[in-house]
Design an enzyme around this catalytic site. Structure first.
Site, PDB file in Angstrom:
ATOM      1  N   ARG A 152      -8.536  11.905 -14.275  1.00  0.00           N
ATOM      2  CA  ARG A 152      -7.605  13.021 -14.175  1.00  0.00           C
ATOM      3  C   ARG A 152      -8.122  14.308 -14.797  1.00  0.00           C
ATOM      4  NH1 ARG A 152      -1.811  14.269 -17.099  1.00  0.00           N
ATOM      5  NH2 ARG A 152      -1.074  15.804 -15.550  1.00  0.00           N
ATOM      6  N   VAL A 181     -20.693  36.496 -10.491  1.00  0.00           N
ATOM      7  CA  VAL A 181     -22.057  36.075 -10.795  1.00  0.00           C
ATOM      8  C   VAL A 181     -23.010  37.191 -10.396  1.00  0.00           C
ATOM      9  CG1 VAL A 181     -22.482  34.974  -8.546  1.00  0.00           C
ATOM     10  CG2 VAL A 181     -23.731  34.201 -10.583  1.00  0.00           C
ATOM     11  N   CYS A 184      -8.927  15.989  -9.842  1.00  0.00           N
ATOM     12  CA  CYS A 184      -9.213  14.603 -10.196  1.00  0.00           C
ATOM     13  C   CYS A 184     -10.211  13.938  -9.253  1.00  0.00           C
ATOM     14  CB  CYS A 184      -7.923  13.763 -10.245  1.00  0.00           C
ATOM     15  SG  CYS A 184      -6.566  14.581 -11.114  1.00  0.00           S
ATOM     16  N   ASP A 199       3.286  17.100  -9.036  1.00  0.00           N
ATOM     17  CA  ASP A 199       3.286  17.053  -7.579  1.00  0.00           C
ATOM     18  C   ASP A 199       2.915  15.656  -7.086  1.00  0.00           C
ATOM     19  OD1 ASP A 199       0.685  17.401  -8.567  1.00  0.00           O
ATOM     20  OD2 ASP A 199      -0.018  18.425  -6.769  1.00  0.00           O
ATOM     21  N   SER A 244     -10.528  31.295  -5.003  1.00  0.00           N
ATOM     22  CA  SER A 244     -11.759  31.746  -4.356  1.00  0.00           C
ATOM     23  C   SER A 244     -11.467  32.377  -3.002  1.00  0.00           C
ATOM     24  CB  SER A 244     -12.713  30.553  -4.179  1.00  0.00           C
ATOM     25  OG  SER A 244     -13.763  30.861  -3.293  1.00  0.00           O
ATOM     26  N   GLY A 245     -12.359  33.267  -2.572  1.00  0.00           N
ATOM     27  CA  GLY A 245     -12.259  33.880  -1.247  1.00  0.00           C
ATOM     28  C   GLY A 245     -12.963  33.082  -0.174  1.00  0.00           C
TER      29      GLY A 245
END
Length: 614
Positions: free
Chosen positions: A50, A291, A2, A102, A377-378
């Site tokens: 949101r 990618v 958000c 949450d 993600s790393g």
């Protein structure tokens, strides 16, 4: 996820300024395409957009609680990964919940613990709470700075937003940029609180800011402390594995489709392997995205940063974990498309200058968003575990400056400063600015008594990366992903893992004579051997000379505008030389300079800032 925004004014009636709040909120429609809302009281107005991730029907914001002494309103961006445990704790204290979100847990946590709620949260978040009982605004940012958050002090209060554009939408805020703001664009030191825009500041990671009639106060609730590490090598590897497994399990929680970004490197492959193992227990296959650039694998040429193409390693990981995999393949025309560049700069609010690495990331996220709403993600593993090549370069480590500047990989450093208009460069005094920032950053590092010279230096280097370098990358990741309504989670930024690995001696971080030893051994059970043995390779950049040629064409078009505001920032003769080079032989720092100049030109056109550089 958000987008949040709002204002506090103790001298005005904000119930009469709904249109201004709506305009500020609307700037972040891309961050929250699913819904919008407002909480407005006499002296506080909160806006929210949101992106629905958890409890789709019940998580509408702003959320509020009415008490006998006044209302408490909350706007929240991000995820609290331990919200289920906190919900149980709060329920045991007598709290009742209307939703499964949450956000409501955070609101009740504030009602129970006040500002100390921050000590209970595990996650990525930026949120603001208006407590009408004491007429106080509380602004909080997560420990690592994963979620962006900015504020603009006013004579009688404050404006705030997830992004500068939300604040700039308020008619009382001038779009002014002075030399202090512009320096950081070229220096790449990630100065604390820097936002580019004059009078606007970033909420520091791990920081809580309160605003009331007595003014604005800042409190640091989390920092990297030096703690003695007593675990053995085997126990350390086991602890890292245990933490990573728990973190990935938590960050897979979602009520919408999720996936993993897979580059074929150690970091993203480890997250992919752990996610696949967790999902397999529920009979689900992990979805992965990568990618790549057209013909990159066939024509790949090793350089100082990249020894191998990503594609072969991506295929091996995808095959091992049996993921539903998709390659997003891009060509030079897509990468240099001005409409894409404009979208990226609008998302980031700054002329970042990372060129194809920004546009390709945006296009990757856009393709993913068609199928998933959440991605793991790393990102940040190199900062946490010490993976960049300059961590292992003795010459760089001895330099009296930020290691990434000493390494000078053409994206940063003095070679790139040659593109600046000479008069402006003289005024900016970038060498002095970088030296001052470096000294200030080093002074923040706490050390243990008796540290060896090597351990002392490496603790400093790790601290610089975790408090400066990584924040640039996290901002890039958040802003380009949220521009298309995609939530990207970063397991390696879990503060428990960061604290633990940060205090692990450098000798343990490199115990097998290689970079990221701890991660390599902690995750090897879910990885193909080729990835375990692979040398660090950063985010891919196209090697197609067609991209450089396209940049040159854009540069030629810019040169026709002799009165452009750009030439007050960029050296016009430098641009003339750059567009005349052979694109097939163009040096990396020249291509990077062209990207930087085109970003600046685009940013000037989009924002039309008042440049106060005298």
């Amino acid at each position: 996820m958000c987008g949040i925004t709002g204002c506090v004014s103790f001298d005005a009636d904000l119930t009469r300024q709904q249109a201004i709040l709506d305009a500020m909120t609307e700037t972040m429609a891309c961050r929250g395409p699913d819904d919008q809302g407002a909480f407005v009281r006499t002296h506080a107005a909160l806006g929210h957009r949101r992106l629905a991730i958890i409890d789709l029907p019940g998580g509408t914001q702003p959320m509020s609680i009415s008490t006998p002494d006044g209302d408490i309103g909350l706007v929240y961006s991000g995820e609290t990964y331990n919200f289920r445990e906190l919900r149980e704790t709060l329920a045991a204290q007598g709290h009742t919940f209307r939703t499964d979100s949450d956000t409501e847990v955070v609101l009740h946590g504030y009602l129970q613990w006040g500002e100390s709620v921050v000590d209970h949260l595990n996650g990525m978040y930026a949120f603001a709470i208006w407590d009408q009982r004491s007429e106080k605004l509380v602004m909080v940012r997560d420990r690592m700075g994963i979620k962006p958050f900015y504020y603009y002090p006013t004579p009688d209060g404050v404006l705030f937003g997830s992004e500068p554009k939300a604040i700039l939408a308020n008619p009382s805020v001038p779009k002014a940029v002075d030399a202090d703001g512009l320096r950081e664009i070229f220096a790449f030191t990630k100065a604390p609180r820097w936002s580019l825009w004059k009078g606007m500041y970033e909420v520091l990671p791990g920081t809580l800011i309160t605003v009331d009639r007595n003014g604005i106060r800042e409190r640091t609730y989390w920092r990297l402390d030096a703690v003695e590490h007593t675990d053995s090598q085997d126990d350390t590897v086991a602890r890292v594995r245990e933490l990573l497994t728990d973190i990935v399990d938590r960050q897979l929680i979602s009520d919408v489709p999720r996936c993993v970004l897979l580059s074929g490197g150690l970091d993203s492959s480890a997250i992919t392997g752990l996610a696949a193992a967790r999902l397999a227990r529920d009979g689900e296959r992990v979805r992965t995205f990568s990618v790549d650039y057209a013909d990159q694998e066939e024509n790949f040429v090793p350089d100082e940063m990249r020894d191998t193409p990503d594609s072969p390693f991506v295929r091996e990981v995808a095959a091992l974990v049996r993921s539903q995999h998709e390659d997003v393949v891009l060509n030079p025309a897509q990468l240099s498309d001005l409409s894409v560049r404009r979208a990226v700069i609008t998302a980031r609010d700054i002329p970042a200058g990372l060129g194809d690495m920004d546009t390709s990331l945006y296009l990757l996220f856009k393709a993913i968003r068609a199928q998933s709403t959440v991605a793991l993600s790393g990102e940040s593993a190199d900062e946490v575990f010490g993976g960049y090549r300059w961590f292992h370069d003795e010459v760089v480590l001895k330099a009296d400056t930020f290691p990434w500047l000493a390494f000078d990989n053409a994206l940063t450093g003095e070679r790139l400063w040659q593109i600046i208009n000479p008069e402006l460069r003289q005024r900016l005094q970038l060498e002095n600015y970088v030296a001052d920032q470096y000294a200030a950053a080093c002074a923040e590092v706490e050390h243990l008594d008796g540290e060896s010279e090597v351990e002392h230096r490496m603790r400093t280097v790790c601290h610089l990366h975790l408090t400066r370098f990584v924040r640039n990358l996290l901002d890039r990741k958040d802003r380009t992903s949220m521009a298309v309504g995609l939530e990207v989670r970063v397991p390696f930024c879990d503060h428990r893992l960061v604290e633990y690995v940060y205090n692990t001696p450098w000798s343990l971080k490199t115990f097998d004579g290689r970079e990221k030893s701890l991660l390599r051994h902690a995750a090897e059970h879910v990885l193909p051997r080729s990835v375990v043995e692979r040398v660090k390779s950063p985010y891919p950049s196209t090697q197609d000379p067609g991209y450089a040629a396209n940049l040159q064409q854009l540069g030629k078009e810019m040169l026709t505008e002799r009165d452009s505001q750009l030439w007050g920032v960029i050296d016009r003769p430098w641009m003339q030389r750059a567009v005349e080079q052979d694109p097939a032989r163009m040096e990396a720092h020249v291509r990077s300079g062209l990207d930087r100049a085109i970003d600046l030109y685009t940013w000037l056109d989009l924002y039309k800032p008042d440049l106060q550089l005298g």
